[in-house]
Design a protein around this motif. Structure first.
Motif, PDB file in Angstrom:
ATOM      1  N   ILE A 184      -1.090  -3.861  11.407  1.00  0.00           N
ATOM      2  CA  ILE A 184       0.261  -3.752  10.831  1.00  0.00           C
ATOM      3  C   ILE A 184       0.089  -3.499   9.337  1.00  0.00           C
ATOM      4  CG2 ILE A 184       2.518  -4.846  10.580  1.00  0.00           C
ATOM      5  CD1 ILE A 184       1.783  -6.658  12.954  1.00  0.00           C
ATOM      6  N   GLY A 185       0.584  -2.351   8.868  1.00  0.00           N
ATOM      7  CA  GLY A 185       0.449  -1.995   7.445  1.00  0.00           C
ATOM      8  C   GLY A 185      -0.420  -0.768   7.272  1.00  0.00           C
ATOM      9  N   GLY A 186       0.180   0.286   6.692  1.00  0.00           N
ATOM     10  CA  GLY A 186      -0.542   1.556   6.531  1.00  0.00           C
ATOM     11  C   GLY A 186      -0.899   1.864   5.091  1.00  0.00           C
ATOM     12  N   THR A 214      -5.889  -0.753   3.034  1.00  0.00           N
ATOM     13  CA  THR A 214      -6.551  -1.790   3.831  1.00  0.00           C
ATOM     14  C   THR A 214      -6.373  -1.492   5.323  1.00  0.00           C
ATOM     15  OG1 THR A 214      -6.009  -3.345   2.065  1.00  0.00           O
ATOM     16  CG2 THR A 214      -6.763  -4.295   4.127  1.00  0.00           C
ATOM     17  N   GLY A 215      -5.119  -1.277   5.741  1.00  0.00           N
ATOM     18  CA  GLY A 215      -4.848  -1.039   7.159  1.00  0.00           C
ATOM     19  C   GLY A 215      -5.504   0.233   7.660  1.00  0.00           C
ATOM     20  N   CYS A 216      -5.389   1.321   6.899  1.00  0.00           N
ATOM     21  CA  CYS A 216      -5.948   2.598   7.367  1.00  0.00           C
ATOM     22  C   CYS A 216      -7.480   2.527   7.399  1.00  0.00           C
ATOM     23  CB  CYS A 216      -5.463   3.755   6.498  1.00  0.00           C
ATOM     24  SG  CYS A 216      -3.701   4.063   6.743  1.00  0.00           S
ATOM     25  N   GLU A 251       3.331   1.416  10.297  1.00  0.00           N
ATOM     26  CA  GLU A 251       3.651   1.308   8.877  1.00  0.00           C
ATOM     27  C   GLU A 251       5.175   1.361   8.752  1.00  0.00           C
ATOM     28  OE1 GLU A 251       2.575   0.897   5.608  1.00  0.00           O
ATOM     29  OE2 GLU A 251       4.708   1.303   5.260  1.00  0.00           O
ATOM     30  N   LYS A 252       5.756   0.383   8.060  1.00  0.00           N
ATOM     31  CA  LYS A 252       7.225   0.289   8.059  1.00  0.00           C
ATOM     32  C   LYS A 252       7.906   1.403   7.269  1.00  0.00           C
ATOM     33  CE  LYS A 252       7.991  -3.076   4.307  1.00  0.00           C
ATOM     34  NZ  LYS A 252       9.020  -2.568   3.424  1.00  0.00           N
ATOM     35  N   SER A 253       7.194   1.950   6.314  1.00  0.00           N
ATOM     36  CA  SER A 253       7.775   3.040   5.526  1.00  0.00           C
ATOM     37  C   SER A 253       6.819   4.239   5.673  1.00  0.00           C
ATOM     38  CB  SER A 253       7.931   2.542   4.095  1.00  0.00           C
ATOM     39  OG  SER A 253       8.389   3.557   3.273  1.00  0.00           O
ATOM     40  N   THR A 275       1.494  -0.806  -2.382  1.00  0.00           N
ATOM     41  CA  THR A 275       0.633  -0.819  -3.577  1.00  0.00           C
ATOM     42  C   THR A 275      -0.318   0.376  -3.609  1.00  0.00           C
ATOM     43  OG1 THR A 275       0.760  -3.216  -3.539  1.00  0.00           O
ATOM     44  CG2 THR A 275      -0.990  -2.275  -4.855  1.00  0.00           C
ATOM     45  N   SER A 276      -0.694   0.877  -2.439  1.00  0.00           N
ATOM     46  CA  SER A 276      -1.727   1.904  -2.389  1.00  0.00           C
ATOM     47  C   SER A 276      -1.330   3.280  -2.936  1.00  0.00           C
ATOM     48  CB  SER A 276      -2.262   2.046  -0.963  1.00  0.00           C
ATOM     49  OG  SER A 276      -2.807   0.827  -0.545  1.00  0.00           O
ATOM     50  N   SER A 277      -0.095   3.434  -3.438  1.00  0.00           N
ATOM     51  CA  SER A 277       0.199   4.673  -4.181  1.00  0.00           C
ATOM     52  C   SER A 277       0.572   4.314  -5.619  1.00  0.00           C
ATOM     53  CB  SER A 277       1.364   5.431  -3.528  1.00  0.00           C
ATOM     54  OG  SER A 277       2.491   4.588  -3.431  1.00  0.00           O
ATOM     55  N   THR A 291      -3.944   2.096 -10.557  1.00  0.00           N
ATOM     56  CA  THR A 291      -4.400   2.885 -11.714  1.00  0.00           C
ATOM     57  C   THR A 291      -5.169   4.123 -11.245  1.00  0.00           C
ATOM     58  OG1 THR A 291      -4.524   0.809 -12.935  1.00  0.00           O
ATOM     59  CG2 THR A 291      -5.592   2.674 -13.959  1.00  0.00           C
ATOM     60  N   LYS A 292      -5.389   4.226  -9.967  1.00  0.00           N
ATOM     61  CA  LYS A 292      -6.007   5.391  -9.339  1.00  0.00           C
ATOM     62  C   LYS A 292      -7.451   5.575  -9.805  1.00  0.00           C
ATOM     63  CE  LYS A 292      -1.358   7.319  -9.132  1.00  0.00           C
ATOM     64  NZ  LYS A 292      -0.917   6.807  -7.837  1.00  0.00           N
ATOM     65  N   LEU A 293      -8.163   4.450  -9.875  1.00  0.00           N
ATOM     66  CA  LEU A 293      -9.580   4.499 -10.230  1.00  0.00           C
ATOM     67  C   LEU A 293     -10.396   3.873  -9.111  1.00  0.00           C
ATOM     68  CD1 LEU A 293      -9.512   3.349 -13.961  1.00  0.00           C
ATOM     69  CD2 LEU A 293      -9.970   5.658 -13.113  1.00  0.00           C
ATOM     70  N   TYR A 353       7.111   4.792   9.376  1.00  0.00           N
ATOM     71  CA  TYR A 353       8.508   4.430   9.632  1.00  0.00           C
ATOM     72  C   TYR A 353       8.653   3.634  10.928  1.00  0.00           C
ATOM     73  CZ  TYR A 353       9.117   7.342   5.652  1.00  0.00           C
ATOM     74  OH  TYR A 353       9.017   7.826   4.375  1.00  0.00           O
ATOM     75  N   ALA A 354       7.730   2.716  11.142  1.00  0.00           N
ATOM     76  CA  ALA A 354       7.750   1.848  12.320  1.00  0.00           C
ATOM     77  C   ALA A 354       7.390   0.446  11.854  1.00  0.00           C
ATOM     78  CB  ALA A 354       6.743   2.335  13.358  1.00  0.00           C
ATOM     79  N   GLN A 355       8.374  -0.465  11.930  1.00  0.00           N
ATOM     80  CA  GLN A 355       8.203  -1.789  11.320  1.00  0.00           C
ATOM     81  C   GLN A 355       8.055  -2.877  12.373  1.00  0.00           C
ATOM     82  OE1 GLN A 355      11.213  -2.714   8.466  1.00  0.00           O
ATOM     83  NE2 GLN A 355      10.419  -4.756   8.038  1.00  0.00           N
ATOM     84  N   SER A 356       7.045  -3.709  12.178  1.00  0.00           N
ATOM     85  CA  SER A 356       6.904  -4.867  13.054  1.00  0.00           C
ATOM     86  C   SER A 356       7.975  -5.882  12.650  1.00  0.00           C
ATOM     87  CB  SER A 356       5.502  -5.440  12.882  1.00  0.00           C
ATOM     88  OG  SER A 356       5.527  -6.819  12.920  1.00  0.00           O
ATOM     89  N   GLY A 413      -5.463  -9.293  -1.014  1.00  0.00           N
ATOM     90  CA  GLY A 413      -6.313  -9.236  -2.206  1.00  0.00           C
ATOM     91  C   GLY A 413      -7.168  -7.983  -2.170  1.00  0.00           C
ATOM     92  N   GLY A 414      -8.260  -7.999  -2.907  1.00  0.00           N
ATOM     93  CA  GLY A 414      -9.185  -6.861  -2.886  1.00  0.00           C
ATOM     94  C   GLY A 414      -8.733  -5.724  -3.760  1.00  0.00           C
ATOM     95  N   LYS A 415      -9.430  -4.610  -3.619  1.00  0.00           N
ATOM     96  CA  LYS A 415      -9.192  -3.423  -4.445  1.00  0.00           C
ATOM     97  C   LYS A 415      -9.260  -2.199  -3.543  1.00  0.00           C
ATOM     98  CE  LYS A 415     -10.229  -3.271  -8.435  1.00  0.00           C
ATOM     99  NZ  LYS A 415      -9.076  -3.250  -9.334  1.00  0.00           N
TER     100      LYS A 415
END
Ligand code: FAD
Length: 546
Positions: free
Chosen positions: A28-30, A33-35, A52-54, A60-62, A65-67, A194-197, A375-377
């Motif tokens: 759950i979550g695209g 981390t999820g992908c 992925e709900k949206s 956060t993944s878009s 800081t894109k590094l 566009y599929a939300q748990s 958490g994580g990066k």
């Protein structure tokens, strides 16, 4: 398992397939981390579904800081293991997706009264390079005051002592996520945006066995059954833990990070810079194409998770910092072209400020069996995925199969080595010239789609007589191969045009909305809705100015 392309054109088929079988793993979550988990698990032969709900990477993944970086500042926090693990991972992420993970030279100015002295910086950068296993030719170079100023003439010379040059990698976070999603799909995983748990399903012993999902396209619901369920919802992780009745012990502490985007000519840096703000924090200024972006803030966040935004206070903080370091730029509120704001899903630690909280990932397993990860990066996504899939294997009672993602080239990134990468770009440029496509367009496509540019060329052949042939080609590729469903999916997360080329993008919105909705056979009102939604999203990112 999958018989069609990665496109919302086949949405109903995906839903039927998702609803009609039991999966080994439901993610759950695209986001990254999820992908990342979906790809690792699919490569190990698991039957995987991801919802992925949206849109993919819309959390956060878009908004990072894109590094792809080891986190130099974590050395100050003595997080050596984090720096080593994530630092050495940079080269792996680069090797597997060269088109979207590009080496970036960074300048670290050393100033009087700053948090970094000359000797500690020199040693720190050396340790950073060694921990991360950086190649000899890419190791840090220390500069004297004059050399530093020459490297960046916009720098404030007041109190400038010298600097250090070192290498990081720049990425496009949401493109990295979509390449991961495409790779997972190509290996048999089923992924749906566009599929939300909305609710978990349990068996009579209280074990979680599935989730009820709302399809935001139709408003209908369906159930997905799986032996193992992973909650990879980033900032939303605790909402799902609450739903599972397992929000005990460790909890998330969200912190907000904002970036400002300026036209390049307003802040024409010669290379990226990483500098002291004066309050113990450090920020990045990164030139890219026609813009330079600056960030980030780090403030505790307790408002709506769905809509973090840049406030005037955030903008003022960053403007003050940037004008102090590059005074001749004289940047003002009105120079801000665009912004983005993201939420760090960090683990709460008593008594620590936002920027002191660890960026380490944390795995929590509830008594119902729900696995949550937060958490994580971006940079460490593959290592996080490996841990989760190892755990899933144990829960499934399967024999351990080692992860193969370390050497797996992501979609578009199937280059043997650096030479192959350079030669491929040359070949695509030559091919593009024959087709009459401008070299800037081919190059832009190459750094977005890598080897998949070949597919764009094929689409272009059928479009070449159209006045907006290149835009139409890219939109078609997005709809047919990258699950684009809305205007914002395309303009924000597949191309980054809203962040990196807002003025030009604005005028193209009606044309792109028409293309997307007609390709997806959506009714006329869908176009109007998408346009008005996108306009309000775009207005929101600069709303603090008014
Ligand atoms: P997300 O990307 O938020 O994904 C979670 C997804 O779950 C969302 O898309 C959401 O829509 C979905 N979801 C939520 N609820 C449901 C539900 N009920 N059903 C279905 N889906 C659901 N890391 C780096 O390595 N380098 C950087 O330069 C860097 N810079 C950063 C700068 C900022 C300002 C921030 C905030 C973070 C930065 N990070 C960086 C960290 C990195 O961006 C994050 O660690 C990472 O993106 C988190 O990804 P995620 O997949 O866990 O979460």
């Amino acid at each position: 398992m999958v018989t069609t392309g990665f496109s919302n054109l086949y949405r109903q088929q995906y839903i039927s397939q998702m609803a009609s079988q039991q999966f080994d793993l439901l993610v759950i979550g695209g986001g990254i981390t999820g992908c990342g988990i979906a790809l690792d698990a699919a490569l190990r032969g698991m039957k995987v579904a991801l919802i992925e709900k949206s849109d993919f990477a819309s959390g956060t993944s878009s908004r990072s800081t894109k590094l792809i970086h080891g986190g130099l500042r974590y050395l100050k926090q003595l997080e050596f293991k984090l720096v080593r693990d994530v630092g050495s991972e940079r080269a792996v992420v680069h090797r597997n997706a060269r088109h979207v993970v590009i080496p970036e030279k960074m300048l670290l100015p050393i100033v009087e009264g700053g948090s970094l002295g000359k000797l500690p910086t020199s040693l720190g950068l050396l340790v950073y390079d060694l921990l991360a296993g950086v190649k000899a030719e890419e190791r840090r170079k220390m500069l004297d005051r004059h050399e530093t100023y020459k490297a960046e003439p916009l720098l404030n010379t007041n109190g400038l002592l010298g600097g250090g040059l070192y290498f990081e990698y720049r990425t496009d976070d949401s493109r990295l996520v979509i390449e991961l999603a495409k790779s997972a799909y190509a290996n048999g995983a089923l992924l749906l945006n566009y599929a939300q748990s909305t609710k978990f399903i349990y068996d009579s012993t209280g074990k979680v066995t599935g989730a009820t999902v709302t399809d935001h396209n139709s408003g209908n619901s369906f159930d997905i059954r799986a032996k193992v369920i992973v909650n990879a919802c980033g900032p939303w992780v605790d909402l799902l833990r609450k739903e599972d009745n397992s929000l005990k012990g460790k909890r998330l502490q969200l912190t907000k990070g904002v970036h400002l985007v300026f036209p390049y000519e307003k802040l024409p840096l010669k290379q990226a810079a990483y500098f002291d703000v004066g309050d113990g924090r450090m920020i990045f200024a990164i030139p890219r194409d026609n813009i330079t972006y600056v960030g980030t803030t780090d403030t505790v966040y307790n408002e709506s998770i769905d809509s973090p935004n840049c406030t005037k206070a955030d903008a003022d903080y960053l403007l003050k910092a940037i004008n102090h370091m590059f005074p001749s730029a004289g940047l003002q509120l009105n120079d801000i072209q665009s912004t983005w704001a993201g939420l760090r899903p960090l683990i709460h630690e008593d008594g620590k400020s936002a920027s002191e909280l660890s960026r380490k990932d944390e795995i929590m397993v509830s008594s119902s069996g729900l696995i949550s990860i937060a958490g994580g990066k971006l940079t460490g996504y593959r290592l996080m995925a490996e841990k989760i899939v190892d755990l899933a294997e144990k829960k499934l009672g399967r024999k351990h199969t080692p992860s193969t993602t370390k050497n797996y080239r992501l979609s578009g990134g199937e280059f043997k080595d650096e030479d192959d990468f350079t030669n491929s770009l040359k070949q695509f440029l030559a091919q593009g010239e024959k087709l009459g496509i401008a070299p800037q367009v081919v190059s832009r496509w190459f750094y977005r789609y890598g080897k998949n540019v070949q597919q764009l060329f094929e689409i272009y052949l059928s479009q070449s007589k159209h006045a907006n042939a290149t835009e139409l080609t890219e939109t078609q590729y997005g709809v047919k191969h990258e699950m684009v469903h809305t205007l914002s999916d395309f303009t924000i997360r597949r191309t980054g045009n809203v962040f990196f080329n807002y003025p030009a993008t604005k005028s193209q919105l009606p044309f792109i909305a028409t293309a997307i909705t007609s390709l997806l056979n959506l009714p006329e009102e869908a176009k109007t809705q998408q346009l008005s939604r996108a306009s309000s999203e775009f207005e929101m990112v600069v709303a603090f100015k008014h």
